[in-house]
Design a protein around this motif. Structure first.
Motif, PDB file in Angstrom:
ATOM      1  N   THR A 289       0.829  -1.210   0.000  1.00 20.00           N
ATOM      2  CA  THR A 289       0.000   0.000   0.000  1.00 20.00           C
ATOM      3  C   THR A 289       0.861   1.257   0.000  1.00 20.00           C
ATOM      4  OG1 THR A 289      -1.724  -1.167   1.228  1.00 20.00           O
ATOM      5  CG2 THR A 289      -1.836   1.222   1.219  1.00 20.00           C
ATOM      6  N   VAL A 290       1.955   1.242   0.763  1.00 22.39           N
ATOM      7  CA  VAL A 290       2.850   2.400   0.815  1.00 22.39           C
ATOM      8  C   VAL A 290       3.401   2.702  -0.561  1.00 22.39           C
ATOM      9  CG1 VAL A 290       5.011   3.296   1.738  1.00 22.39           C
ATOM     10  CG2 VAL A 290       3.456   2.029   3.223  1.00 22.39           C
ATOM     11  N   SER A 291       3.875   1.675  -1.246  1.00 15.73           N
ATOM     12  CA  SER A 291       4.430   1.856  -2.582  1.00 15.73           C
ATOM     13  C   SER A 291       3.380   2.403  -3.541  1.00 15.73           C
ATOM     14  CB  SER A 291       4.972   0.516  -3.104  1.00 15.73           C
ATOM     15  OG  SER A 291       5.481   0.655  -4.411  1.00 15.73           O
ATOM     16  N   GLU A 292       2.179   1.864  -3.442  1.00 17.06           N
ATOM     17  CA  GLU A 292       1.094   2.315  -4.309  1.00 17.06           C
ATOM     18  C   GLU A 292       0.733   3.773  -4.023  1.00 17.06           C
ATOM     19  OE1 GLU A 292      -2.077  -0.387  -3.673  1.00 17.06           O
ATOM     20  OE2 GLU A 292      -1.072  -2.085  -4.645  1.00 17.06           O
ATOM     21  N   LYS A 293       0.686   4.123  -2.729  1.00 15.87           N
ATOM     22  CA  LYS A 293       0.335   5.485  -2.353  1.00 15.87           C
ATOM     23  C   LYS A 293       1.395   6.482  -2.819  1.00 15.87           C
ATOM     24  CE  LYS A 293      -2.759   4.862   1.595  1.00 15.87           C
ATOM     25  NZ  LYS A 293      -3.790   5.788   1.083  1.00 15.87           N
ATOM     26  N   LEU A 294       2.671   6.115  -2.683  1.00 18.37           N
ATOM     27  CA  LEU A 294       3.742   6.998  -3.139  1.00 18.37           C
ATOM     28  C   LEU A 294       3.684   7.186  -4.646  1.00 18.37           C
ATOM     29  CD1 LEU A 294       6.760   5.800  -0.962  1.00 18.37           C
ATOM     30  CD2 LEU A 294       5.573   7.988  -0.810  1.00 18.37           C
ATOM     31  N   ASN A 295       3.413   6.096  -5.356  1.00 21.27           N
ATOM     32  CA  ASN A 295       3.303   6.168  -6.810  1.00 21.27           C
ATOM     33  C   ASN A 295       2.129   7.051  -7.218  1.00 21.27           C
ATOM     34  OD1 ASN A 295       4.226   5.523  -9.339  1.00 21.27           O
ATOM     35  ND2 ASN A 295       3.049   3.627  -9.499  1.00 21.27           N
ATOM     36  N   GLU A 296       1.007   6.893  -6.522  1.00 24.46           N
ATOM     37  CA  GLU A 296      -0.172   7.702  -6.795  1.00 24.46           C
ATOM     38  C   GLU A 296       0.108   9.172  -6.486  1.00 24.46           C
ATOM     39  OE1 GLU A 296      -4.881   7.303  -5.788  1.00 24.46           O
ATOM     40  OE2 GLU A 296      -3.513   7.226  -4.082  1.00 24.46           O
ATOM     41  N   ARG A 297       0.774   9.415  -5.343  1.00 20.81           N
ATOM     42  CA  ARG A 297       1.127  10.784  -4.979  1.00 20.81           C
ATOM     43  C   ARG A 297       1.982  11.440  -6.046  1.00 20.81           C
ATOM     44  NH1 ARG A 297       6.070  11.665  -1.077  1.00 20.81           N
ATOM     45  NH2 ARG A 297       6.978  10.991  -3.053  1.00 20.81           N
ATOM     46  N   ASP A 298       3.007  10.718  -6.519  1.00 27.03           N
ATOM     47  CA  ASP A 298       3.910  11.284  -7.515  1.00 27.03           C
ATOM     48  C   ASP A 298       3.188  11.572  -8.829  1.00 27.03           C
ATOM     49  OD1 ASP A 298       5.860  11.156  -5.646  1.00 27.03           O
ATOM     50  OD2 ASP A 298       7.077   9.629  -6.626  1.00 27.03           O
ATOM     51  N   ARG A 299       2.251  10.702  -9.199  1.00 25.63           N
ATOM     52  CA  ARG A 299       1.488  10.952 -10.418  1.00 25.63           C
ATOM     53  C   ARG A 299       0.656  12.230 -10.285  1.00 25.63           C
ATOM     54  NH1 ARG A 299       1.631   6.844 -14.130  1.00 25.63           N
ATOM     55  NH2 ARG A 299       2.309   4.796 -13.351  1.00 25.63           N
ATOM     56  N   TYR A 300       0.055  12.410  -9.111  1.00 23.47           N
ATOM     57  CA  TYR A 300      -0.707  13.644  -8.872  1.00 23.47           C
ATOM     58  C   TYR A 300       0.199  14.866  -8.948  1.00 23.47           C
ATOM     59  CZ  TYR A 300      -4.944  11.157  -7.343  1.00 23.47           C
ATOM     60  OH  TYR A 300      -6.077  10.390  -7.294  1.00 23.47           O
ATOM     61  N   PHE A 301       1.392  14.768  -8.351  1.00 21.77           N
ATOM     62  CA  PHE A 301       2.335  15.885  -8.382  1.00 21.77           C
ATOM     63  C   PHE A 301       2.737  16.214  -9.827  1.00 21.77           C
ATOM     64  CE2 PHE A 301       4.128  15.111  -3.832  1.00 21.77           C
ATOM     65  CZ  PHE A 301       3.021  15.752  -3.313  1.00 21.77           C
ATOM     66  N   ILE A 302       2.973  15.169 -10.618  1.00 21.57           N
ATOM     67  CA  ILE A 302       3.356  15.371 -12.018  1.00 21.57           C
ATOM     68  C   ILE A 302       2.242  16.073 -12.777  1.00 21.57           C
ATOM     69  CG2 ILE A 302       3.884  14.201 -14.197  1.00 21.57           C
ATOM     70  CD1 ILE A 302       5.265  12.009 -12.467  1.00 21.57           C
ATOM     71  N   GLN A 303       1.004  15.612 -12.568  1.00 16.73           N
ATOM     72  CA  GLN A 303      -0.134  16.218 -13.251  1.00 16.73           C
ATOM     73  C   GLN A 303      -0.326  17.668 -12.810  1.00 16.73           C
ATOM     74  OE1 GLN A 303      -3.370  13.520 -12.403  1.00 16.73           O
ATOM     75  NE2 GLN A 303      -2.260  11.790 -13.294  1.00 16.73           N
ATOM     76  N   LEU A 304      -0.165  17.920 -11.508  1.00 16.81           N
ATOM     77  CA  LEU A 304      -0.280  19.283 -11.001  1.00 16.81           C
ATOM     78  C   LEU A 304       0.806  20.172 -11.594  1.00 16.81           C
ATOM     79  CD1 LEU A 304      -1.601  21.337  -9.103  1.00 16.81           C
ATOM     80  CD2 LEU A 304      -0.100  20.507  -7.280  1.00 16.81           C
ATOM     81  N   GLY A 305       2.019  19.616 -11.690  1.00 11.78           N
ATOM     82  CA  GLY A 305       3.126  20.366 -12.281  1.00 11.78           C
ATOM     83  C   GLY A 305       2.844  20.751 -13.725  1.00 11.78           C
ATOM     84  N   LYS A 306       2.231  19.843 -14.474  1.00 11.05           N
ATOM     85  CA  LYS A 306       1.900  20.140 -15.868  1.00 11.05           C
ATOM     86  C   LYS A 306       0.883  21.274 -15.947  1.00 11.05           C
ATOM     87  CE  LYS A 306       0.993  15.811 -17.126  1.00 11.05           C
ATOM     88  NZ  LYS A 306       0.668  14.659 -18.017  1.00 11.05           N
ATOM     89  N   ILE A 307      -0.111  21.255 -15.057  1.00 11.17           N
ATOM     90  CA  ILE A 307      -1.130  22.308 -15.039  1.00 11.17           C
ATOM     91  C   ILE A 307      -0.506  23.649 -14.678  1.00 11.17           C
ATOM     92  CG2 ILE A 307      -3.199  23.135 -13.859  1.00 11.17           C
ATOM     93  CD1 ILE A 307      -3.990  20.169 -13.513  1.00 11.17           C
ATOM     94  N   LYS A 308       0.362  23.638 -13.643  1.00 14.41           N
ATOM     95  CA  LYS A 308       0.989  24.890 -13.215  1.00 14.41           C
ATOM     96  C   LYS A 308       1.894  25.440 -14.309  1.00 14.41           C
ATOM     97  CE  LYS A 308       2.532  25.659  -9.102  1.00 14.41           C
ATOM     98  NZ  LYS A 308       1.677  26.790  -8.681  1.00 14.41           N
ATOM     99  N   ASN A 309       2.671  24.573 -14.948  1.00 15.82           N
ATOM    100  CA  ASN A 309       3.582  25.018 -16.000  1.00 15.82           C
ATOM    101  C   ASN A 309       2.811  25.593 -17.172  1.00 15.82           C
ATOM    102  OD1 ASN A 309       5.852  24.272 -14.568  1.00 15.82           O
ATOM    103  ND2 ASN A 309       5.938  22.229 -15.470  1.00 15.82           N
TER     104      ASN A 309
END
Length: 315
Positions: A289-309
């Protein structure tokens, strides 16, 4: 001109910082004490880069170039001999940092800038056993260092103006949003703001005002949602300073005023329930679950970064 960057310390922060520079075309050396540490870091970096490819932020060719841009070395002298910029990202133990500074002062080039990724120590403490205060700054990256844009920069009173400007420009060149502290203060900016929020969150939890899940949701679906694009100072302007004056006057007297760690945290630490690293903290976690949550978190961060950029490019 800064071309060669060395990161000393290959943990989660060090490897993420190295990746940030490699993606943007810098020649990077990642240094640590053992080959085992470096192999672990290399695998972590490749996984992070692959996630960027999957999310369409990086091409396969870009990933390969970034992989090839990083060299891994256990020999400190070899790692820093050509470095134009060194970032120390070793554990937050002041004696270890002082020992490292003593070692590198005779190994680095005279004009090399030395930065610390510390989140704990003031720069006046760091330079007590360093002879290069005029060439030193703090560059505090936020975890995950390869995704979060913020870098807090702290200068010493002896730090040369050219060093500060070069550091700011370097951070911008790798897609970061650097902020410069005009005065030295414990916790810098972001951790002071985070600590104030966390103190109140754990107070609400202790008082039984709401569940841990609902307290988290109150932030992610409320203030956190808008904080990604609008900071607290501007929010006050948007909301009306007269309104916020009344909010402060009505709410501030009832806020938690504790000056020690929240009792909830202290009790759990005493029981060695340290969070995801152990599998239990406020919540319980399975290893997968930890690995999955970290992966999910990073995907959200990447998507947010694309929106901000995208938003910044269209301003």
């Amino acid at each position: 001109m800064i071309k060669n960057v060395t990161i000393i310390g290959s943990g989660v922060m060090g490897s993420g910082i190295a990746q940030s520079f490699a993606i943007h075309g810098y020649s990077v050396v990642l240094n640590d004490l053992t080959e085992e540490y470096l192999i672990r870091a290399e695998n972590r970096i490749k996984e992070n880069l692959e996630l960027l490819v999957e999310e369409g932020v990086l091409t396969s060719t870009g990933k390969q170039k970034a992989v090839q841009a990083i060299t891994y070395k256990t020999d400190l002298s070899e790692a820093i001999q050509a470095a134009d910029f060194i970032i120390e990202a070793i554990p937050e133990v002041i004696e270890m940092k002082w020992d490292l500074y003593r070692k590198i002062e005779n190994l680095k080039k005279a004009d090399t800038i030395v930065a610390s990724n510390t989140s704990t120590f003031p720069i006046t403490k760091l330079v007590e056993h360093a002879s290069f205060a005029q060439k030193m700054v703090i560059t505090h990256f936020f975890n995950p260092g390869h995704l979060v844009p913020l870098v807090e920069i702290v200068k010493h009173e002896q730090t040369e103006g050219e060093v500060i400007e070069a550091t700011l420009e370097l951070m911008r060149s790798i897609g970061k949003s650097p902020v410069l502290l005009n005065k030295e203060i414990s916790g810098f900016i972001a951790n002071r703001l985070q600590t104030a929020l966390m103190r109140e969150a754990f107070f609400l939890l202790k008082e039984g005002i709401a569940s841990a899940e609902d307290i988290d949701t109150a932030i992610t679906a409320g203030p956190g949602f808008r904080w990604a694009f609008t900071g607290p100072i501007e929010i006050a302007d948007f909301g009306g300073l007269d309104t916020w004056q009344r909010v402060f006057e009505n709410v501030a007297p009832d806020l938690d005023q504790s000056i020690t760690a929240p009792e909830v945290i202290t009790d759990l630490v005493a029981e060695n329930k340290l969070g995801t690293k152990i599998g239990e903290g406020i919540f319980k976690y399975e290893a997968s679950t930890v690995s999955e949550k970290l992966n999910e978190r990073d995907r959200y961060f990447i998507q947010l970064g694309k929106i901000k950029n995208k938003g910044e490019m269209t301003r």
